[in-house]
Design an enzyme around this catalytic site. Structure first.
Site, mmCIF file in Angstrom:
data_model
loop_
_atom_site.group_PDB
_atom_site.id
_atom_site.type_symbol
_atom_site.label_atom_id
_atom_site.label_comp_id
_atom_site.label_asym_id
_atom_site.label_seq_id
_atom_site.Cartn_x
_atom_site.Cartn_y
_atom_site.Cartn_z
ATOM 1 N N SER A 1 41.452 32.682 40.845
ATOM 2 C CA SER A 1 40.217 32.530 40.074
ATOM 3 C C SER A 1 40.449 32.871 38.607
ATOM 4 C CB SER A 1 39.126 33.457 40.618
ATOM 5 O OG SER A 1 38.895 33.202 41.983
HETATM 6 N N1 SAH Z 1 41.115 36.072 45.596
HETATM 7 C C1 SAH Z 1 42.042 34.966 45.372
HETATM 8 C C2 SAH Z 1 41.290 33.665 45.227
HETATM 9 C C3 SAH Z 1 42.004 32.582 45.990
HETATM 10 S S1 SAH Z 1 41.094 31.083 46.216
HETATM 11 C C4 SAH Z 1 42.958 35.243 44.197
HETATM 12 O O1 SAH Z 1 42.712 36.217 43.455
HETATM 13 O O2 SAH Z 1 43.961 34.543 44.043
HETATM 14 C C5 SAH Z 1 40.279 31.389 47.763
HETATM 15 C C6 SAH Z 1 41.148 31.608 48.966
HETATM 16 O O3 SAH Z 1 40.285 31.627 50.105
HETATM 17 C C7 SAH Z 1 42.211 30.546 49.251
HETATM 18 O O4 SAH Z 1 43.466 31.160 49.295
HETATM 19 C C8 SAH Z 1 41.808 29.988 50.630
HETATM 20 O O5 SAH Z 1 42.926 29.656 51.448
HETATM 21 C C9 SAH Z 1 41.012 31.133 51.214
HETATM 22 N N2 SAH Z 1 40.064 30.774 52.280
HETATM 23 C C10 SAH Z 1 39.277 29.678 52.391
HETATM 24 N N3 SAH Z 1 38.536 29.717 53.520
HETATM 25 C C11 SAH Z 1 38.862 30.873 54.153
HETATM 26 C C12 SAH Z 1 38.443 31.493 55.370
HETATM 27 N N4 SAH Z 1 37.543 30.941 56.177
HETATM 28 N N5 SAH Z 1 38.994 32.687 55.697
HETATM 29 C C13 SAH Z 1 39.930 33.285 54.902
HETATM 30 N N6 SAH Z 1 40.360 32.746 53.739
HETATM 31 C C14 SAH Z 1 39.837 31.560 53.361
#
Ligand code: SAH
Length: 215
Positions: free
Chosen positions: A66
């Site tokens: 993000s």
């Molecule tokens: N907090 C992260 C943001 C990553 S983007 C950072 O700082 O980099 C959001 C993430 O949520 C992705 O890696 C995606 O694979 C994950 N995601 C999507 N749906 C999900 C679910 N149902 N359970 C766990 N993770 C999920």
């Protein structure tokens, strides 16, 4: 092992000063945490030069880390105190997780993508931080570890996952972007067993929270 050079530190300071101006982050604890975590460690080295710009960047498997101002904003909305038990949904690169760790929280984090889960765990070891990492479906949360003081969702949820709401302590907060293409940033407070109070904080775009799927 990546290094945190003076140049990176300078760029990071610069980023934080822009953050303050742009999105009005005033919580010193949050700003200090943002200053202490080298964001470039969580990105491919080819992105080193732009790691401290305020933009979301690609990580593996079409996911994104993000935007720093969004990370700061969500973290500020969480309104944490040291030692609180926090559940993060969507470990991704692990950057937000590291920010939560820097705030001296007891962090549990779930990622549905095995490759990302493994990569983030490796980076946590390098940084010598120890969040509890889980590979699984964030929609289910972690009933065995509930209740949580705080829940932070870092992917866009089509609707509020009821299982997560029920894993909040009374008085606990959940910060979650909700919506399909564009998400509204919501903060839900568990008032009592049955009631939740809802606040809204503008529109954001996150990668989707996917249901019933781990890979
Ligand atoms: N907090 C992260 C943001 C990553 S983007 C950072 O700082 O980099 C959001 C993430 O949520 C992705 O890696 C995606 O694979 C994950 N995601 C999507 N749906 C999900 C679910 N149902 N359970 C766990 N993770 C999920």
């Amino acid at each position: 092992m990546p290094t945190d050079t003076l140049r990176h530190k300078g760029l990071r300071k610069g980023m934080i000063n822009t953050l303050i101006k742009k999105v009005g982050i005033t919580d010193e604890k949050v700003l200090n945490a943002m200053n202490s975590v080298p964001r470039h460690f969580f990105l491919d080295s080819s992105l080193d030069e732009i790691a401290y710009e305020d933009r979301a960047l690609q990580i593996m498997y079409d996911q994104t880390i993000s935007q720093p101002s969004t990370v700061a904003f969500q973290t500020q909305l969480l309104n944490v105190s040291p030692r609180m038990k926090v559940l993060e949904i969507g470990t991704g690169s692990g950057y937000q997780t590291a920010i939560l760790q820097a705030l001296d929280l007891r962090v549990y984090t779930i990622e549905r993508h095995k490759g990302l889960y493994e990569k983030a765990e490796k980076m946590f070891k390098i940084l010598n931080i120890h969040p509890q990492c889980f590979h699984g479906d964030g929609y289910k949360g972690l009933p065995g570890y509930a209740p949580f003081d705080r829940i932070l969702v870092t992917c866009g949820a089509p609707q509020i996952p009821q299982d997560l709401l029920l894993q909040l302590k009374i008085g606990g907060l959940m910060v979650i972007p909700v919506g399909d293409k564009v998400q509204k940033m919501l903060r839900l407070t568990r008032v009592n067993e049955k009631e939740f109070q809802q606040e809204e904080f503008g529109n954001y775009t996150f990668v989707p929270m996917l249901e019933n799927k781990t890979n």
